[in-house]
Design a protein around this motif. Structure first.
Motif, mmCIF file in Angstrom:
data_model
loop_
_atom_site.group_PDB
_atom_site.id
_atom_site.type_symbol
_atom_site.label_atom_id
_atom_site.label_comp_id
_atom_site.label_asym_id
_atom_site.label_seq_id
_atom_site.Cartn_x
_atom_site.Cartn_y
_atom_site.Cartn_z
ATOM 1 N N GLY A 22 -2.074 11.287 24.431
ATOM 2 C CA GLY A 22 -1.172 10.139 24.548
ATOM 3 C C GLY A 22 -0.775 9.597 23.181
ATOM 4 N N PHE A 23 -1.744 9.510 22.290
ATOM 5 C CA PHE A 23 -1.488 9.052 20.922
ATOM 6 C C PHE A 23 -0.471 9.957 20.233
ATOM 7 N N LEU A 24 -0.637 11.271 20.379
ATOM 8 C CA LEU A 24 0.282 12.216 19.759
ATOM 9 C C LEU A 24 1.655 12.167 20.426
ATOM 10 N N ALA A 25 1.696 12.006 21.741
ATOM 11 C CA ALA A 25 2.980 11.933 22.443
ATOM 12 C C ALA A 25 3.763 10.692 22.032
ATOM 13 N N ILE A 26 3.084 9.577 21.883
ATOM 14 C CA ILE A 26 3.755 8.346 21.446
ATOM 15 C C ILE A 26 4.328 8.536 20.046
ATOM 16 N N ASN A 27 3.561 9.144 19.166
ATOM 17 C CA ASN A 27 4.046 9.385 17.800
ATOM 18 C C ASN A 27 5.192 10.380 17.778
ATOM 19 N N ALA A 28 5.127 11.431 18.597
ATOM 20 C CA ALA A 28 6.223 12.399 18.662
ATOM 21 C C ALA A 28 7.491 11.736 19.197
ATOM 22 N N GLY A 29 7.345 10.903 20.206
ATOM 23 C CA GLY A 29 8.501 10.185 20.742
ATOM 24 C C GLY A 29 9.108 9.242 19.724
ATOM 25 N N PHE A 30 8.250 8.555 18.979
ATOM 26 C CA PHE A 30 8.743 7.659 17.930
ATOM 27 C C PHE A 30 9.494 8.447 16.865
ATOM 28 N N GLY A 31 8.949 9.599 16.459
ATOM 29 C CA GLY A 31 9.607 10.423 15.451
ATOM 30 C C GLY A 31 10.941 10.964 15.940
ATOM 31 N N ALA A 32 10.999 11.394 17.204
ATOM 32 C CA ALA A 32 12.260 11.897 17.755
ATOM 33 C C ALA A 32 13.297 10.784 17.816
ATOM 34 N N GLY A 33 12.875 9.599 18.214
ATOM 35 C CA GLY A 33 13.791 8.465 18.230
ATOM 36 C C GLY A 33 14.288 8.121 16.841
ATOM 37 N N ALA A 78 7.188 15.711 11.838
ATOM 38 C CA ALA A 78 6.628 15.050 10.655
ATOM 39 C C ALA A 78 5.765 13.849 11.053
ATOM 40 N N VAL A 79 6.246 13.048 11.989
ATOM 41 C CA VAL A 79 5.466 11.876 12.406
ATOM 42 C C VAL A 79 4.211 12.315 13.153
ATOM 43 N N THR A 80 4.306 13.351 13.972
ATOM 44 C CA THR A 80 3.127 13.848 14.677
ATOM 45 C C THR A 80 2.115 14.431 13.698
ATOM 46 N N ALA A 81 2.577 15.139 12.677
ATOM 47 C CA ALA A 81 1.659 15.686 11.670
ATOM 48 C C ALA A 81 0.951 14.575 10.922
ATOM 49 N N SER A 82 1.681 13.525 10.577
ATOM 50 C CA SER A 82 1.017 12.408 9.893
ATOM 51 C C SER A 82 0.048 11.698 10.834
ATOM 52 N N ALA A 83 0.359 11.671 12.129
ATOM 53 C CA ALA A 83 -0.571 11.069 13.092
ATOM 54 C C ALA A 83 -1.845 11.891 13.211
ATOM 55 N N VAL A 84 -1.716 13.208 13.182
ATOM 56 C CA VAL A 84 -2.897 14.074 13.247
ATOM 57 C C VAL A 84 -3.768 13.864 12.014
ATOM 58 N N MET A 85 -3.131 13.722 10.845
ATOM 59 C CA MET A 85 -3.906 13.541 9.610
ATOM 60 C C MET A 85 -4.620 12.198 9.569
#
Length: 95
Positions: A22-33, A78-85
């Motif tokens: 869920g955390f990664l999906a929220i970040n991916a959605g934010f990055g896509a937006g 990019a946002v998902t990668a930074s979230a993973v880090m």
């Protein structure tokens, strides 16, 4: 086989897995937006004459999508990668 104090029970591990997804999906959605917002800004402010070229085009949807979709995917990655880090995994185990 005994459990290490840091090991999670199967139920805790499953819940933790879904929380991380869920955390990664929220970040991916934010990055896509964010990527779509950047594409819209490029069209709106006519950077490089892109907006004017699209407005004169007979089929403006396909070129706009060919620019907006890769931008959205790149920003999402990019946002998902930074979230993973920056994922708070170690702190969660120390609770």
């Amino acid at each position: 086989m005994s459990l290490h104090p840091d090991d999670l029970t199967p139920e805790e591990a499953r819940r933790d897995h879904w929380e991380m997804l869920g955390f990664l999906a929220i970040n991916a959605g934010f990055g896509a937006g964010l990527g779509l917002l950047v594409a819209f800004a490029i069209f709106w402010f006519d950077l490089g004459g892109v907006g004017a070229s699209l407005s004169r085009s007979s089929h403006p949807v396909l070129p706009a999508l060919m620019m907006a979709v890769p931008l959205a995917l790149t920003f999402a990655a990019a946002v998902t990668a930074s979230a993973v880090m920056t994922m708070p995994y170690r702190r969660k185990k120390q609770r």
